[in-house]
Scaffold this motif. Structure first.
Motif, short mmCIF file in Angstrom:
data_model
loop_
_atom_site.label_atom_id
_atom_site.label_comp_id
_atom_site.label_asym_id
_atom_site.label_seq_id
_atom_site.Cartn_x
_atom_site.Cartn_y
_atom_site.Cartn_z
N GLY A 1 0.80 -1.22 0.00
CA GLY A 1 0.00 0.00 0.00
C GLY A 1 0.83 1.26 0.00
O GLY A 1 0.30 2.36 0.12
N THR A 2 2.14 1.15 -0.12
CA THR A 2 3.00 2.33 -0.10
C THR A 2 3.43 2.78 -1.50
O THR A 2 4.13 3.77 -1.63
N CYS A 3 3.04 2.06 -2.52
CA CYS A 3 3.41 2.44 -3.89
C CYS A 3 2.56 3.65 -4.30
O CYS A 3 1.34 3.64 -4.14
N ALA A 4 3.19 4.65 -4.87
CA ALA A 4 2.49 5.89 -5.20
C ALA A 4 1.46 5.70 -6.32
O ALA A 4 0.36 6.25 -6.25
N ILE A 5 1.80 4.92 -7.33
CA ILE A 5 0.91 4.80 -8.49
C ILE A 5 -0.03 3.61 -8.36
O ILE A 5 -1.22 3.71 -8.64
N THR A 6 0.47 2.48 -7.94
CA THR A 6 -0.34 1.26 -7.98
C THR A 6 -1.06 0.93 -6.68
O THR A 6 -1.68 -0.12 -6.58
N SER A 7 -1.01 1.81 -5.70
CA SER A 7 -1.68 1.49 -4.44
C SER A 7 -3.20 1.69 -4.52
O SER A 7 -3.96 1.05 -3.81
N LYS A 8 -3.65 2.59 -5.41
CA LYS A 8 -5.08 2.88 -5.55
C LYS A 8 -5.47 2.74 -7.03
O LYS A 8 -4.70 3.10 -7.91
N PRO A 9 -6.67 2.26 -7.31
CA PRO A 9 -7.07 2.09 -8.71
C PRO A 9 -7.18 3.42 -9.46
O PRO A 9 -6.89 3.48 -10.65
N LEU A 10 -7.58 4.49 -8.79
CA LEU A 10 -7.71 5.78 -9.46
C LEU A 10 -6.34 6.27 -9.93
O LEU A 10 -6.20 6.74 -11.06
N ASN A 11 -5.33 6.18 -9.08
CA ASN A 11 -3.99 6.62 -9.45
C ASN A 11 -3.46 5.83 -10.64
O ASN A 11 -2.91 6.38 -11.59
N SER A 12 -3.62 4.54 -10.59
CA SER A 12 -3.13 3.67 -11.65
C SER A 12 -3.87 3.93 -12.97
O SER A 12 -3.25 3.97 -14.04
N THR A 13 -5.16 4.15 -12.90
CA THR A 13 -5.96 4.42 -14.09
C THR A 13 -5.59 5.76 -14.71
O THR A 13 -5.43 5.86 -15.93
N LEU A 14 -5.43 6.79 -13.90
CA LEU A 14 -5.06 8.10 -14.42
C LEU A 14 -3.66 8.10 -15.01
O LEU A 14 -3.41 8.71 -16.05
N TYR A 15 -2.74 7.43 -14.36
CA TYR A 15 -1.38 7.33 -14.87
C TYR A 15 -1.36 6.58 -16.21
O TYR A 15 -0.70 7.00 -17.15
N GLY A 16 -2.09 5.49 -16.29
CA GLY A 16 -2.18 4.74 -17.54
C GLY A 16 -2.81 5.56 -18.65
O GLY A 16 -2.37 5.51 -19.80
N SER A 17 -3.81 6.35 -18.31
CA SER A 17 -4.47 7.21 -19.28
C SER A 17 -3.50 8.25 -19.83
O SER A 17 -3.44 8.48 -21.05
N MET A 18 -2.73 8.85 -18.97
CA MET A 18 -1.75 9.86 -19.39
C MET A 18 -0.67 9.23 -20.27
O MET A 18 -0.31 9.77 -21.33
N MET A 19 -0.16 8.09 -19.87
CA MET A 19 0.88 7.42 -20.64
C MET A 19 0.35 6.95 -22.00
O MET A 19 1.03 7.06 -23.01
N GLY A 20 -0.88 6.46 -22.03
CA GLY A 20 -1.48 6.03 -23.29
C GLY A 20 -1.66 7.19 -24.26
O GLY A 20 -1.38 7.06 -25.45
#
Length: 71
Positions: A34-53
């Motif tokens: 739960g300490t990972c900045a991007i992959t700890s929450k689904p919202l963070n991971s989804t937004l990061y993936g969206s930006m990278m895509g």
């Protein structure tokens, strides 16, 4: 609106594909502690993936000759 949509179609598709990929990454890999900045929450991971895509798909966009010569 139609002109903007047509000119940014690759960014929108890339953003959608990246968001789906980011969510799947969170679901399958995630972060156990739960300490990972991007992959700890689904919202963070989804937004990061969206930006990278959007950035990756945007690399394949062809520039118009009219727009590139004005600079």
């Amino acid at each position: 609106m139609k002109k903007w949509l047509n000119s940014n179609k690759l960014y929108l598709i890339g953003s959608l594909v990246g968001a789906i990929g980011g969510y799947i990454y969170w679901q399958q890999v995630g972060c156990v502690s739960g300490t990972c900045a991007i992959t700890s929450k689904p919202l963070n991971s989804t937004l990061y993936g969206s930006m990278m895509g959007a950035l990756v798909f945007g690399m394949f966009k062809k520039e118009d000759k009219k727009e590139s010569n004005q600079a």
